[in-house]
Scaffold this active site. Structure first.
Site, PDB file in Angstrom:
ATOM      1  N   GLY A  99       0.829  -1.199   0.000  1.00 43.84           N
ATOM      2  CA  GLY A  99       0.000   0.000   0.000  1.00 43.84           C
ATOM      3  C   GLY A  99       0.860   1.243   0.000  1.00 43.84           C
ATOM      4  N   CYS A 100       0.308   2.325   0.490  1.00 37.00           N
ATOM      5  CA  CYS A 100       1.034   3.595   0.544  1.00 37.00           C
ATOM      6  C   CYS A 100       2.324   3.422   1.347  1.00 37.00           C
ATOM      7  CB  CYS A 100       0.161   4.686   1.171  1.00 37.00           C
ATOM      8  SG  CYS A 100       1.022   6.264   1.335  1.00 37.00           S
ATOM      9  N   PHE A 101       3.442   3.792   0.756  1.00 36.10           N
ATOM     10  CA  PHE A 101       4.722   3.506   1.400  1.00 36.10           C
ATOM     11  C   PHE A 101       4.987   4.305   2.662  1.00 36.10           C
ATOM     12  CE2 PHE A 101       6.847   5.805  -2.489  1.00 36.10           C
ATOM     13  CZ  PHE A 101       6.296   7.026  -2.150  1.00 36.10           C
TER      14      PHE A 101
END
Length: 151
Positions: free
Chosen positions: A7-9
């Site tokens: 997902g979003c890092f």
């Protein structure tokens, strides 16, 4: 070295930075075809890259298997190209292995989770060889720390 996409890092980096034995982490892009992609290019969902975090860790302090457990526990590996409100192939779940031992450990870990019935849906996580890793722009490094966001 270990590389994960979940997902979003920003949140992924924050989670792994809390693991004792992780010496360094960086956010970036991997798994695509474009060289030196930008955040905007990756976010366009056309570069083929995933937002990922690459870690340097001390194997005398933390095992790769512990990092895998952290990876599984920090996201929903049953969704394709989505984590929470973030939708697109850049948010896919991937373990990028750096050696045959990491590949075997990742496959074993995934099979164990599937056998336990941990999730009500099939695990969609890809397990693929690590390729070029392009470091994300400075504004995306330690983003949650810079903006007092806690994941």
């Amino acid at each position: 070295m270990a590389t994960f996409a979940a997902g979003c890092f920003w949140g992924v980096q924050e989670t792994f930075d809390k693991v004792k034995g992780v010496k360094y982490s960086t956010t970036g892009y991997t798994g695509g075809t474009m060289e030196h992609p930008t955040y905007e290019e990756v976010s366009s969902d056309t570069s083929g890259h995933a937002q990922a975090v690459q870690l340097s860790y001390d194997p005398d302090v933390v095992t790769y298997e512990t990092l895998l457990t952290t990876f599984w526990d920090l996201h929903d590996p049953t969704t394709t190209n989505r984590q929470g409100p973030n939708i697109g192939s850049e948010y896919r779940s991937v373990i990028f292995y750096h050696s045959p031992l990491q590949k075997a450990a990742a496959e074993k870990s995934k099979a164990e989770r599937e056998a336990l019935g941990t999730y009500s849906q099939p695990i969609m996580t890809e397990i693929v060889a690590a390729g070029p890793f392009w470091k994300a722009e400075a504004r995306h490094q330690k983003y949650n720390d810079k903006h007092s966001i806690s994941g």
